[in-house]
Scaffold this active site. Structure first.
Site, PDB file in Angstrom:
ATOM      1  N   HIS A  67      68.340   0.616  38.062  1.00  0.00           N
ATOM      2  CA  HIS A  67      68.712   1.157  36.759  1.00  0.00           C
ATOM      3  C   HIS A  67      70.205   0.981  36.476  1.00  0.00           C
ATOM      4  O   HIS A  67      70.997   0.735  37.376  1.00  0.00           O
ATOM      5  CB  HIS A  67      68.284   2.614  36.623  1.00  0.00           C
ATOM      6  CG  HIS A  67      66.899   2.843  37.143  1.00  0.00           C
ATOM      7  ND1 HIS A  67      65.783   2.335  36.526  1.00  0.00           N
ATOM      8  CD2 HIS A  67      66.458   3.433  38.268  1.00  0.00           C
ATOM      9  CE1 HIS A  67      64.716   2.651  37.239  1.00  0.00           C
ATOM     10  NE2 HIS A  67      65.099   3.303  38.312  1.00  0.00           N
ATOM     11  N   GLU A 122      69.748   9.125  38.888  1.00  0.00           N
ATOM     12  CA  GLU A 122      69.404   8.094  39.867  1.00  0.00           C
ATOM     13  C   GLU A 122      70.329   6.891  39.739  1.00  0.00           C
ATOM     14  O   GLU A 122      70.725   6.287  40.748  1.00  0.00           O
ATOM     15  CB  GLU A 122      67.962   7.663  39.667  1.00  0.00           C
ATOM     16  CG  GLU A 122      67.500   6.605  40.642  1.00  0.00           C
ATOM     17  CD  GLU A 122      66.118   6.080  40.343  1.00  0.00           C
ATOM     18  OE1 GLU A 122      65.623   5.250  41.131  1.00  0.00           O
ATOM     19  OE2 GLU A 122      65.533   6.480  39.319  1.00  0.00           O
ATOM     20  N   HIS A 158      66.742   2.881  45.232  1.00  0.00           N
ATOM     21  CA  HIS A 158      66.177   3.839  44.283  1.00  0.00           C
ATOM     22  C   HIS A 158      66.136   5.230  44.893  1.00  0.00           C
ATOM     23  O   HIS A 158      66.373   5.416  46.080  1.00  0.00           O
ATOM     24  CB  HIS A 158      64.746   3.430  43.897  1.00  0.00           C
ATOM     25  CG  HIS A 158      64.674   2.217  43.041  1.00  0.00           C
ATOM     26  ND1 HIS A 158      64.754   2.259  41.669  1.00  0.00           N
ATOM     27  CD2 HIS A 158      64.536   0.905  43.368  1.00  0.00           C
ATOM     28  CE1 HIS A 158      64.656   1.030  41.180  1.00  0.00           C
ATOM     29  NE2 HIS A 158      64.538   0.194  42.198  1.00  0.00           N
ATOM     30  N   GLU A 202      63.066   3.912  48.414  1.00  0.00           N
ATOM     31  CA  GLU A 202      63.183   5.192  47.723  1.00  0.00           C
ATOM     32  C   GLU A 202      63.805   6.137  48.737  1.00  0.00           C
ATOM     33  O   GLU A 202      63.160   6.561  49.700  1.00  0.00           O
ATOM     34  CB  GLU A 202      61.806   5.700  47.280  1.00  0.00           C
ATOM     35  CG  GLU A 202      61.082   4.798  46.299  1.00  0.00           C
ATOM     36  CD  GLU A 202      61.578   4.970  44.874  1.00  0.00           C
ATOM     37  OE1 GLU A 202      62.480   5.803  44.646  1.00  0.00           O
ATOM     38  OE2 GLU A 202      61.055   4.280  43.987  1.00  0.00           O
TER      39      GLU A 202
END
Length: 316
Positions: free
Chosen positions: A106, A143, A198, A280
């Site tokens: 992102h 995030e 992430h 993650e």
């Protein structure tokens, strides 16, 4: 990422593999290569200490109330609006001549460009959005900010090992890149390893980290068959060192407890032609995990663990 969506594919049955703790022990020797490099930067919640480069500060996007299996990894890129962030000239070290691409999940500006990031792109198996805003902690630590901070710390560690390091984005463009471009950046760099950073947005009580591997895909522009094996090797190395350095346990809500999950619905993996995994690092919506993710000291450990996994993979 949340895994309640209709496209989620549970981990595929595979021959027994080494457990994460076994892998951790096997990786202890290569891990020593980076241990002495740690610069323990301690910061409070949301601290950017140790990043080495400025990040864009913006109001974090509100987390979606609707779970999505691809909450942080959808599909097609507009023309690039920024440049790939490349490392300084590689120095000497065990990774001299190696290229590592770090993909911070992102962009901090994505939430300002919802129409652009909602564009559909081809990921081989189907079409998905260019990108998403990502998730955040209940206190608003995004995030996107987390992934950039960890990426900066990893870049410092890996460059000291002699690697050439490139970031897919460094908050140096208004939004994106889309997931197809993220894959293309690694491919065009002929990266020896790519790791996409992430943090998850699952329910409270869901804790731990997991590494996502590409499944075998041959559809449209996607053909992962050549990278499935080496990507698994990379993923196992990252799991082992992440456990050893951070002390975190593999996810208690996804996978079989070994820290590895295989998926075929992520454009960043489907379109890659070089070894690549996602990690993650924890669940931002669980208060205990969030306390780790917002700690500068813990983010340094996360960066070290992932970096040591990359070193172990590249050194064989």
């Amino acid at each position: 990422m949340s895994y309640a969506g209709p496209d989620f594919e549970p981990p595929q049955n595979r021959r027994p593999r080494r457990g994460p703790l076994t892998v951790a022990l096997a990786a202890l020797v290569p891990g020593a290569l980076l241990g002495w490099l740690v610069y323990e930067t301690v910061g409070g919640p949301g601290d950017d200490g140790g990043s080495g480069r400025a990040t864009v500060r913006s109001s974090p996007p509100a987390a979606s109330s609707t779970p999505s299996d691809d909450a942080k990894e959808p599909g097609a890129s507009p023309e690039p609006t920024g440049t790939t962030s490349a490392s300084a000239p590689a120095g000497t070290g065990p990774l001299k001549g190696k290229v590592v691409v770090i993909d911070p999940g992102h962009n901090p500006g994505n939430f300002r460009h919802t129409s652009e990031i909602n564009r559909q792109v081809d990921i081989g198996t189907n079409r998905k959005e260019c990108d998403t805003t990502g998730t955040s902690t209940n206190d608003g630590y995004s995030e996107a900010k987390f992934t950039l901070d960890v990426a900066h710390r990893m870049r410092t560690l890996l460059e000291k090992q002699g690697a050439t390091v490139k970031l897919t984005q460094d908050a140096d463009r208004p939004y994106g890149p889309c997931v197809d471009e993220r894959a293309r950046i690694g491919n065009e760099a002929k990266a020896d390893a790519v790791v996409s950073i992430h943090a998850d947005g699952s329910g409270a009580g869901n804790r731990g980290f997991h590494v996502i591997l590409p499944g075998p895909v041959k559809a449209g522009a996607a053909d992962t068959r050549a990278i499935v094996g080496p990507s698994r090797d990379l993923g196992e190395a990252v799991v082992g060192r992440f456990v050893a350095v951070t002390g975190s346990a593999p996810s208690n809500y996804i996978g079989d407890g070994g820290g590895l999950v295989t998926r075929k619905d992520l454009g960043g993996l489907n379109l890659s032609t070089v070894p690549k995994v996602f990690i993650e690092c924890g669940n931002m919506r669980d208060s205990k995990d969030a306390a780790l993710l917002t700690s500068g000291a813990w983010r340094q450990k996360a960066a070290q663990g992932i970096s040591e996994g990359i070193v172990s993979f590249l050194r064989g």
